[in-house]
Every structure is written in structure tokens, then in C-alpha cells.
Design a protein around this motif. Structure first.
Motif, PDB file in Angstrom:
ATOM      1  N   TYR A 112       0.858  -1.175   0.000  1.00 12.78           N
ATOM      2  CA  TYR A 112       0.000   0.000   0.000  1.00 12.78           C
ATOM      3  C   TYR A 112       0.895   1.227   0.000  1.00 12.78           C
ATOM      4  O   TYR A 112       1.918   1.250   0.680  1.00 12.78           O
ATOM      5  N   PHE A 113       0.493   2.228  -0.748  1.00 12.24           N
ATOM      6  CA  PHE A 113       1.235   3.480  -0.768  1.00 12.24           C
ATOM      7  C   PHE A 113       0.441   4.524   0.002  1.00 12.24           C
ATOM      8  O   PHE A 113      -0.795   4.542  -0.061  1.00 12.24           O
ATOM      9  N   SER A 114       1.160   5.378   0.715  1.00 10.57           N
ATOM     10  CA  SER A 114       0.501   6.479   1.410  1.00 10.57           C
ATOM     11  C   SER A 114      -0.230   7.329   0.378  1.00 10.57           C
ATOM     12  O   SER A 114       0.092   7.302  -0.806  1.00 10.57           O
ATOM     13  N   SER A 115      -1.196   8.083   0.844  1.00  9.96           N
ATOM     14  CA  SER A 115      -2.049   8.831  -0.081  1.00  9.96           C
ATOM     15  C   SER A 115      -1.391  10.069  -0.649  1.00  9.96           C
ATOM     16  O   SER A 115      -1.934  10.714  -1.527  1.00  9.96           O
ATOM     17  N   GLY A 116      -0.232  10.422  -0.156  1.00  8.40           N
ATOM     18  CA  GLY A 116       0.438  11.617  -0.645  1.00  8.40           C
ATOM     19  C   GLY A 116       0.158  12.846   0.197  1.00  8.40           C
ATOM     20  O   GLY A 116       0.680  13.914  -0.083  1.00  8.40           O
ATOM     21  N   THR A 117      -0.643  12.713   1.251  1.00  9.43           N
ATOM     22  CA  THR A 117      -0.936  13.877   2.093  1.00  9.43           C
ATOM     23  C   THR A 117       0.283  14.314   2.882  1.00  9.43           C
ATOM     24  O   THR A 117       0.344  15.433   3.363  1.00  9.43           O
ATOM     25  N   THR A 118       1.258  13.431   3.023  1.00  9.68           N
ATOM     26  CA  THR A 118       2.483  13.765   3.755  1.00  9.68           C
ATOM     27  C   THR A 118       3.679  13.849   2.809  1.00  9.68           C
ATOM     28  O   THR A 118       4.807  13.634   3.211  1.00  9.68           O
ATOM     29  N   GLY A 119       3.413  14.144   1.551  1.00  9.13           N
ATOM     30  CA  GLY A 119       4.486  14.201   0.564  1.00  9.13           C
ATOM     31  C   GLY A 119       4.336  13.092  -0.459  1.00  9.13           C
ATOM     32  O   GLY A 119       3.271  12.493  -0.595  1.00  9.13           O
ATOM     33  N   PHE A 120       5.416  12.831  -1.160  1.00  8.71           N
ATOM     34  CA  PHE A 120       5.391  11.820  -2.219  1.00  8.71           C
ATOM     35  C   PHE A 120       5.000  10.461  -1.624  1.00  8.71           C
ATOM     36  O   PHE A 120       5.340  10.171  -0.465  1.00  8.71           O
ATOM     37  N   PRO A 121       4.259   9.621  -2.346  1.00  7.28           N
ATOM     38  CA  PRO A 121       3.791   8.338  -1.801  1.00  7.28           C
ATOM     39  C   PRO A 121       4.930   7.477  -1.250  1.00  7.28           C
ATOM     40  O   PRO A 121       6.004   7.401  -1.829  1.00  7.28           O
ATOM     41  N   LYS A 122       4.646   6.856  -0.113  1.00  5.45           N
ATOM     42  CA  LYS A 122       5.606   5.961   0.527  1.00  5.45           C
ATOM     43  C   LYS A 122       5.003   4.560   0.577  1.00  5.45           C
ATOM     44  O   LYS A 122       3.829   4.395   0.878  1.00  5.45           O
ATOM     45  N   ALA A 123       5.820   3.550   0.288  1.00  2.00           N
ATOM     46  CA  ALA A 123       5.348   2.165   0.235  1.00  2.00           C
ATOM     47  C   ALA A 123       5.336   1.513   1.609  1.00  2.00           C
ATOM     48  O   ALA A 123       6.236   1.730   2.417  1.00  2.00           O
ATOM     49  N   ILE A 124       4.301   0.693   1.852  1.00  2.00           N
ATOM     50  CA  ILE A 124       4.192  -0.090   3.071  1.00  2.00           C
ATOM     51  C   ILE A 124       3.901  -1.525   2.633  1.00  2.00           C
ATOM     52  O   ILE A 124       2.904  -1.785   1.953  1.00  2.00           O
ATOM     53  N   LEU A 125       4.774  -2.455   3.001  1.00  4.50           N
ATOM     54  CA  LEU A 125       4.638  -3.855   2.613  1.00  4.50           C
ATOM     55  C   LEU A 125       3.933  -4.630   3.724  1.00  4.50           C
ATOM     56  O   LEU A 125       4.343  -4.560   4.895  1.00  4.50           O
ATOM     57  N   HIS A 126       2.889  -5.362   3.355  1.00  3.46           N
ATOM     58  CA  HIS A 126       2.142  -6.192   4.311  1.00  3.46           C
ATOM     59  C   HIS A 126       2.272  -7.649   3.902  1.00  3.46           C
ATOM     60  O   HIS A 126       2.181  -7.977   2.721  1.00  3.46           O
ATOM     61  N   ASN A 127       2.410  -8.523   4.900  1.00  2.00           N
ATOM     62  CA  ASN A 127       2.346  -9.950   4.591  1.00  2.00           C
ATOM     63  C   ASN A 127       0.938 -10.451   4.912  1.00  2.00           C
ATOM     64  O   ASN A 127       0.095  -9.696   5.411  1.00  2.00           O
ATOM     65  N   HIS A 128       0.679 -11.718   4.647  1.00  2.00           N
ATOM     66  CA  HIS A 128      -0.662 -12.264   4.880  1.00  2.00           C
ATOM     67  C   HIS A 128      -1.028 -12.233   6.363  1.00  2.00           C
ATOM     68  O   HIS A 128      -2.184 -11.998   6.716  1.00  2.00           O
ATOM     69  N   GLU A 129      -0.042 -12.444   7.219  1.00  2.25           N
ATOM     70  CA  GLU A 129      -0.304 -12.401   8.654  1.00  2.25           C
ATOM     71  C   GLU A 129      -0.771 -11.009   9.092  1.00  2.25           C
ATOM     72  O   GLU A 129      -1.696 -10.882   9.897  1.00  2.25           O
ATOM     73  N   SER A 130      -0.164  -9.957   8.557  1.00  2.47           N
ATOM     74  CA  SER A 130      -0.579  -8.609   8.967  1.00  2.47           C
ATOM     75  C   SER A 130      -1.989  -8.296   8.461  1.00  2.47           C
ATOM     76  O   SER A 130      -2.749  -7.610   9.144  1.00  2.47           O
ATOM     77  N   LEU A 131      -2.355  -8.802   7.292  1.00 11.11           N
ATOM     78  CA  LEU A 131      -3.729  -8.594   6.806  1.00 11.11           C
ATOM     79  C   LEU A 131      -4.726  -9.335   7.695  1.00 11.11           C
ATOM     80  O   LEU A 131      -5.797  -8.810   8.012  1.00 11.11           O
ATOM     81  N   MET A 132      -4.382 -10.560   8.104  1.00 11.94           N
ATOM     82  CA  MET A 132      -5.269 -11.314   9.004  1.00 11.94           C
ATOM     83  C   MET A 132      -5.360 -10.628  10.366  1.00 11.94           C
ATOM     84  O   MET A 132      -6.433 -10.565  10.966  1.00 11.94           O
ATOM     85  N   HIS A 133      -4.240 -10.105  10.842  1.00 18.27           N
ATOM     86  CA  HIS A 133      -4.250  -9.380  12.116  1.00 18.27           C
ATOM     87  C   HIS A 133      -5.192  -8.170  12.018  1.00 18.27           C
ATOM     88  O   HIS A 133      -5.968  -7.906  12.940  1.00 18.27           O
ATOM     89  N   SER A 134      -5.131  -7.460  10.902  1.00 20.13           N
ATOM     90  CA  SER A 134      -6.027  -6.313  10.697  1.00 20.13           C
ATOM     91  C   SER A 134      -7.487  -6.754  10.747  1.00 20.13           C
ATOM     92  O   SER A 134      -8.330  -6.066  11.327  1.00 20.13           O
ATOM     93  N   ALA A 135      -7.781  -7.892  10.141  1.00 16.39           N
ATOM     94  CA  ALA A 135      -9.155  -8.395  10.151  1.00 16.39           C
ATOM     95  C   ALA A 135      -9.612  -8.674  11.583  1.00 16.39           C
ATOM     96  O   ALA A 135     -10.717  -8.287  11.979  1.00 16.39           O
ATOM     97  N   ARG A 136      -8.761  -9.317  12.357  1.00 13.62           N
ATOM     98  CA  ARG A 136      -9.124  -9.632  13.754  1.00 13.62           C
ATOM     99  C   ARG A 136      -9.301  -8.368  14.589  1.00 13.62           C
ATOM    100  O   ARG A 136     -10.221  -8.268  15.402  1.00 13.62           O
TER     101      ARG A 136
END
Length: 193
Positions: A108-132
Motif C-alpha cells: 500500500y502506498f501512502s495517499s500523498g498527504t504527507t508528501g510523495f507516496p511511501k510504500a508499506i509492505l504487508h504480509n498475509h499475517e498482517s492482513l489477518m491481524h487487521s481483520a481480527r
């Protein structure tokens, strides 16, 4: 893409193949789109009509190394393929790819509200953690109806929506963010979250 039902098969189809999902913010300009595509080493771009004007100046360069699929009404640009033609020829069988929790899943890239887009890498575990976390935060049950207000290209929108998946609850994808649209959706769909 803007909010549409096709997000489900595209997003989760990408994840089931072991590839990375990389949503682009519709506010990105041409330079930001190219930067994000190059940094994430994107192989396939699925886009709607709202991206045509920004992708067209770099379409020749992007399409040299990538497949580009247009999803939307109206004519498909000459420099892209029609998404519906692709989808009509895809198998609905599970790809039988072994995916582990620690495997990368999305950038996921930041929306640009804090400057040029910055990348954030998520693995499957972090997506599942977000769901929980989302499910627990809202106390969601299968009887809840979740209204997804932000656009799905935004990290937060999908993360909030994930709680519905865990409980098998109904979710409503909002198309448009005017107060009347939101209140009409809440009323007609019986939204509880």
C-alpha cells in the motif's frame, strides 16, 4: 479502480495466486503512478476511466513491461486490453498455491498527504491481524451490516472491511461520499457499523 464489486475477485484473486496486490490512489498524478508501478515492480495494471488521462502519457512505457487492463464503461483505450475479455477466460478453480502467513501480500502506498507516496509492505499475517483487530474493535457479528465509506484503494478502507469477512457479515460498498448518499445507504441497507 473506484469502489465496485469487482474489487473482491481482483484483490483476493491476486492474493490467492501468491502475487502482491498494489492499489493506486486515484489522486496520484502521472509521475506518482509511474513511481509506484516501478517501485512495486507491478506486472499487471487494472484501471478505470478516472486513470486514463494520467496513464495515457506513460502508457507506451508502462505497457512495454506490463499488461494493462481497462475496466469501465465506454471504449477501452488502444494501449490497454479489456478487463471483461480477460475475466471471461479465467478459471474459477483455486490456483492450489501454498501461501504462508509470512509471505508478502500487498504493498500500500501512502495517499500523498504527507508528501510523495511511501510504500508499506504487508504480509498475509498482517492482513489477518487487521481483520481480527477490526472485528474485535467493532464487536462485529454476522448480523451486522458494515458500510465501507472510504474508497477501496485506501489501506484503511480494506482493513476496516476485513472484519466483515471474519464473521461472514454483510458489507455495503459506498459509491460516492456525499452526505445524502451515505445516509441513504445507511437507511436502505440497515447499516449497523
Amino acid at each position: 479502480l473506484m469502489n465496485c464489486l469487482e474489487w473482491l475477485p481482483i484483490y483476493f484473486g491476486v492474493l490467492k495466486t501468491g502475487a502482491l496486490a498494489v492499489p493506486f490512489n486515484f489522486r496520484y498524478d502521472t509521475d506518482e503512478l509511474k513511481y509506484c508501478a516501478d517501485l512495486a515492480e507491478v506486472d499487471v495494471i487494472v484501471f478505470g476511466s478516472n486513470f486514463i488521462g494520467r496513464l495515457e502519457p506513460i502508457a507506451d512505457e508502462l505497457s512495454r513491461n506490463r499488461l494493462m487492463f481497462y475496466f469501465g464503461e465506454g471504449g477501452c483505450p488502444a494501449w490497454a486490453e479489456d478487463y471483461r475479455s480477460l475475466a471471461a477466460n479465467c478459471s474459477s478453480q483455486a490456483p492450489l498455491i501454498d501461501i504462508r502467513d509470512e509471505d508478502n501480500a500487498a504493498i500500500y502506498f501512502s495517499s500523498g498527504t504527507t508528501g510523495f507516496p511511501k510504500a508499506i509492505l504487508h504480509n498475509h499475517e498482517s492482513l489477518m491481524h487487521s481483520a481480527r483487530v477490526e472485528q474485535a474493535h467493532h464487536g462485529q457479528t454476522k448480523d451486522d451490516v458494515f458500510l465501507c465509506i472510504p474508497p477501496l484503494y485506501h489501506t484503511g478502507a480494506k482493513m476496516h472491511w476485513f472484519g466483515s469477512f471474519l464473521v461472514g457479515g454483510k458489507a455495503v460498498l459506498l459509491r460516492g461520499v456525499k452526505p445524502k448518499t451515505i445516509l441513504d445507504a445507511v437507511s436502505s441497507e440497515g447499516c449497523t457499523i
